[in-house]
Design a protein around this motif. Structure first.
Motif, PDB file in Angstrom:
ATOM      1  N   ASP A 221      -7.829  14.314   3.526  1.00 32.61           N
ATOM      2  CA  ASP A 221      -9.248  14.122   3.236  1.00 32.61           C
ATOM      3  C   ASP A 221     -10.012  15.415   3.526  1.00 32.61           C
ATOM      4  O   ASP A 221     -10.242  15.767   4.681  1.00 32.61           O
ATOM      5  CB  ASP A 221      -9.819  12.978   4.078  1.00 32.61           C
ATOM      6  CG  ASP A 221     -11.284  12.685   3.765  1.00 32.61           C
ATOM      7  OD1 ASP A 221     -11.829  13.318   2.832  1.00 32.61           O
ATOM      8  OD2 ASP A 221     -11.877  11.849   4.450  1.00 32.61           O
ATOM      9  N   HIS A 248     -12.039   8.685   1.821  1.00 35.78           N
ATOM     10  CA  HIS A 248     -11.350   9.307   0.688  1.00 35.78           C
ATOM     11  C   HIS A 248      -9.847   9.429   0.952  1.00 35.78           C
ATOM     12  O   HIS A 248      -9.051   9.400   0.011  1.00 35.78           O
ATOM     13  CB  HIS A 248     -11.927  10.711   0.428  1.00 35.78           C
ATOM     14  CG  HIS A 248     -13.360  10.705   0.028  1.00 35.78           C
ATOM     15  ND1 HIS A 248     -13.771  10.412  -1.254  1.00 35.78           N
ATOM     16  CD2 HIS A 248     -14.491  10.940   0.746  1.00 35.78           C
ATOM     17  CE1 HIS A 248     -15.094  10.476  -1.323  1.00 35.78           C
ATOM     18  NE2 HIS A 248     -15.552  10.789  -0.120  1.00 35.78           N
ATOM     19  N   ASP A 252      -7.846   2.608  -0.913  1.00 32.36           N
ATOM     20  CA  ASP A 252      -8.328   2.822  -2.279  1.00 32.36           C
ATOM     21  C   ASP A 252      -9.502   3.791  -2.328  1.00 32.36           C
ATOM     22  O   ASP A 252     -10.144   3.936  -3.356  1.00 32.36           O
ATOM     23  CB  ASP A 252      -8.719   1.481  -2.918  1.00 32.36           C
ATOM     24  CG  ASP A 252      -9.812   0.761  -2.133  1.00 32.36           C
ATOM     25  OD1 ASP A 252     -10.248   1.296  -1.089  1.00 32.36           O
ATOM     26  OD2 ASP A 252     -10.221  -0.333  -2.556  1.00 32.36           O
ATOM     27  N   GLY A 253      -9.799   4.448  -1.197  1.00 29.55           N
ATOM     28  CA  GLY A 253     -10.883   5.424  -1.164  1.00 29.55           C
ATOM     29  C   GLY A 253     -12.262   4.822  -1.012  1.00 29.55           C
ATOM     30  O   GLY A 253     -13.260   5.540  -1.064  1.00 29.55           O
ATOM     31  N   ALA A 371      -6.507  -0.353   3.516  1.00 30.52           N
ATOM     32  CA  ALA A 371      -6.002   0.868   4.141  1.00 30.52           C
ATOM     33  C   ALA A 371      -4.904   0.714   5.157  1.00 30.52           C
ATOM     34  O   ALA A 371      -4.470   1.692   5.703  1.00 30.52           O
ATOM     35  CB  ALA A 371      -7.176   1.605   4.799  1.00 30.52           C
ATOM     36  N   ARG A 432      -3.851   8.502   1.549  1.00 30.03           N
ATOM     37  CA  ARG A 432      -4.147   8.710   0.136  1.00 30.03           C
ATOM     38  C   ARG A 432      -4.141  10.211  -0.110  1.00 30.03           C
ATOM     39  O   ARG A 432      -4.876  10.965   0.518  1.00 30.03           O
ATOM     40  CB  ARG A 432      -5.517   8.103  -0.184  1.00 30.03           C
ATOM     41  CG  ARG A 432      -5.879   7.998  -1.653  1.00 30.03           C
ATOM     42  CD  ARG A 432      -7.065   7.064  -1.806  1.00 30.03           C
ATOM     43  NE  ARG A 432      -7.439   6.855  -3.181  1.00 30.03           N
ATOM     44  CZ  ARG A 432      -8.497   7.436  -3.767  1.00 30.03           C
ATOM     45  NH1 ARG A 432      -9.274   8.232  -3.065  1.00 30.03           N
ATOM     46  NH2 ARG A 432      -8.780   7.180  -5.021  1.00 30.03           N
ATOM     47  N   SER A 433      -3.304  10.653  -1.029  1.00 32.76           N
ATOM     48  CA  SER A 433      -3.142  12.097  -1.283  1.00 32.76           C
ATOM     49  C   SER A 433      -4.327  12.648  -2.059  1.00 32.76           C
ATOM     50  O   SER A 433      -5.090  11.910  -2.698  1.00 32.76           O
ATOM     51  CB  SER A 433      -1.850  12.353  -2.047  1.00 32.76           C
ATOM     52  OG  SER A 433      -1.944  11.814  -3.361  1.00 32.76           O
ATOM     53  N   ASP A 436      -4.638  11.677  -5.716  1.00 35.25           N
ATOM     54  CA  ASP A 436      -5.126  10.340  -6.037  1.00 35.25           C
ATOM     55  C   ASP A 436      -6.644  10.221  -5.886  1.00 35.25           C
ATOM     56  O   ASP A 436      -7.209   9.152  -6.179  1.00 35.25           O
ATOM     57  CB  ASP A 436      -4.455   9.302  -5.149  1.00 35.25           C
ATOM     58  CG  ASP A 436      -2.962   9.202  -5.414  1.00 35.25           C
ATOM     59  OD1 ASP A 436      -2.557   9.464  -6.567  1.00 35.25           O
ATOM     60  OD2 ASP A 436      -2.203   8.874  -4.480  1.00 35.25           O
ATOM     61  N   GLN A 437      -7.271  11.260  -5.411  1.00 33.46           N
ATOM     62  CA  GLN A 437      -8.721  11.170  -5.124  1.00 33.46           C
ATOM     63  C   GLN A 437      -9.546  11.659  -6.305  1.00 33.46           C
ATOM     64  O   GLN A 437      -9.088  12.423  -7.124  1.00 33.46           O
ATOM     65  CB  GLN A 437      -9.052  11.994  -3.871  1.00 33.46           C
ATOM     66  CG  GLN A 437      -8.368  11.447  -2.624  1.00 33.46           C
ATOM     67  CD  GLN A 437      -8.600  12.307  -1.404  1.00 33.46           C
ATOM     68  OE1 GLN A 437      -9.617  13.003  -1.298  1.00 33.46           O
ATOM     69  NE2 GLN A 437      -7.660  12.265  -0.470  1.00 33.46           N
TER      70      GLN A 437
END
Length: 437
Positions: A221, A248, A252-253, A371, A432-433, A436-437
């Motif tokens: 992030d 982020h 799912d952000g 998450a 989350r990489s 993927d953001q």
């Protein structure tokens, strides 16, 4: 508390100015001294005279102004010694205000919003056998009752609002208005509340000596500077704060994913406090007391440190499997950008109002899109009360509960759309990489 939110929330004509929390009505000298004396007494009770002389000087510098909620009359007769009698409802508000936070989170002159981006209600049962911690999504639409204007307490109240995001309420009417809004939403009275800002969260995490959190997938992030590889990490200070702020980098952000991430942290914190003897360690207790006084703005009802000790004593022996972290159930509204309570919210409200412990739908939690993930190295916790859990999920028991003459239910089985976890569950943040953001 999201660094992305830099807009100023919509306000009515009588909306208080941004700096209101720094200009609360002053308290008399005797009240300030009483707070210092009560805090000192708490330290003496838990640590003996060895720390008391230093505490007298140091706590006097950390006193923060308190806030009157207007409903403190429900606390009459509460004892000052021993575990608090009866239940407790305490609202924790995380403010994203940059005032007094330096430049680490942006220029305070430009970051003008004062939003309650974290709003959590802690409920301790009347008999001290279970606890629920409810997290309300920051973008949840709520109705706001008429509230006292913090800038003009004796004047016309701030008008009611309808269908506004809950994180705008702190800016609109201050801490008491947030409390009234959650009271109206849940149907329970909340006599205790506190506000904490960014640096306060960092300070509190340092006071407990850091928290061990599990990361299942790499967290990346750039917004909060949070980069964590899979594994277990001990987080304190700024690292803990940024872990709690990230959205982020997890799930799912969304803010819903961030709530689940915060529950991973809070459940680990609960396990730590019970496992490492914090409640019997005078140095740690003093450190936590000092951090709370220095970093939180508390309601008048919490200015008495002996009452804080009473609340802590009510918590310390509760089974970890009966400490539930619940994400208030919501669904996205048409067009997105906001969420609204679903029908399942009334079941959560009912559990709070009737003082009933809750159990999650285990299968639904395993399939959660948010998450957290199951720790592959952790043993699955046994149900806190198998008999009660079976009774709650038995259709016959459900029918009996609908009968006014039937005995009160012993546990509330939450629907599959209510996500969360217990403190006994070691869950991991699902990262989350950047791709993927």
């Amino acid at each position: 508390m999201d660094h992305d939110l830099r807009h100023t929330s919509r306000r009515a004509a009588k909306t208080p100015s941004i700096a209101r929390h720094g200009r609360l009505s002053s308290h008399s000298t005797w009240k300030t001294l009483a707070k210092v004396a009560a805090s000192l007494l708490a330290v003496v009770l838990v640590s003996g005279g060895a720390v008391a002389s230093y505490a007298a000087w140091d706590l006097a510098k950390t006193v923060q102004p308190t806030v009157t909620l207007g409903n403190e009359s429900v606390l009459e007769g509460v004892p000052d010694v021993g575990a608090i009698e009866g239940g407790v409802n305490l609202l924790i508000i995380g403010s994203d205000s940059r005032q007094g936070q330096g430049m680490a989170f942006g220029d305070p002159a430009e970051e003008t919003a004062v939003l309650n981006d974290v709003t959590m209600l802690m409920h301790i049962a009347e008999d001290h056998t279970h606890t629920s911690v409810i997290s309300f999504p920051r973008d949840m639409l709520v109705d706001v009752p008429a509230c006292t204007d913090p800038n003009d307490p004796t004047g016309e109240p701030l008008s009611e609002q309808y269908g506004v995001k809950i994180n705008t309420v702190l800016s609109y009417g201050g801490m008491p208005c947030v409390v009234k809004t959650v009271e109206q939403l849940t149907g329970v009275t909340i006599p205790f509340a506190g506000i904490v800002q960014f640096l306060g969260v960092a300070g509190m995490s340092e006071a407990v000596g850091g928290v061990d959190v599990c990361v299942a997938e790499k967290i990346e992030d750039e917004y909060t500077g949070t980069f964590l590889d899979p594994g277990t990490h001990t987080l304190s200070g700024m690292a803990a704060l940024q872990f709690l702020r990230t959205r982020h980098g997890v799930g799912d952000g969304s803010d819903l994913g961030r709530i689940s991430n915060q529950q991973v942290f809070l459940s680990a914190l609960a396990r730590k406090l019970q496992a490492d003897g914090t409640f019997t360690d005078p140095v740690r207790l003093y450190s936590i007391a000092k951090a709370a006084l220095a970093n939180m703005q508390l309601s008048d009802s919490l200015m008495d440190a002996t009452r804080m000790i009473s609340i802590a004593k009510a918590l310390k022996d509760i089974d970890l499997a009966k400490i539930a972290f619940i994400q208030y159930p919501t669904g996205y509204v048409d067009g997105g950008g906001a969420v609204a309570p679903t029908d399942s919210a009334q079941i959560v409200n009912q559990a709070l109002q009737q003082d009933i412990p809750v159990v999650f739908d285990t299968a639904a939690q395993a399939d959660s899109a948010f998450a957290s993930a199951v720790d592959p190295n952790a043993q699955a916790p046994a149900p806190a009360d198998p008999a009660a859990t079976d009774a709650a999920t038995d259709p016959a028991a459900t029918d009996a509960a609908a009968d006014p003459a039937a005995p009160a239910p012993t546990v509330e089985a939450l629907p599959s759309d209510v996500s969360g976890q217990t403190a006994a569950e070691t869950r991991c943040s699902a990262g989350r990489s950047l791709e993927d953001q």
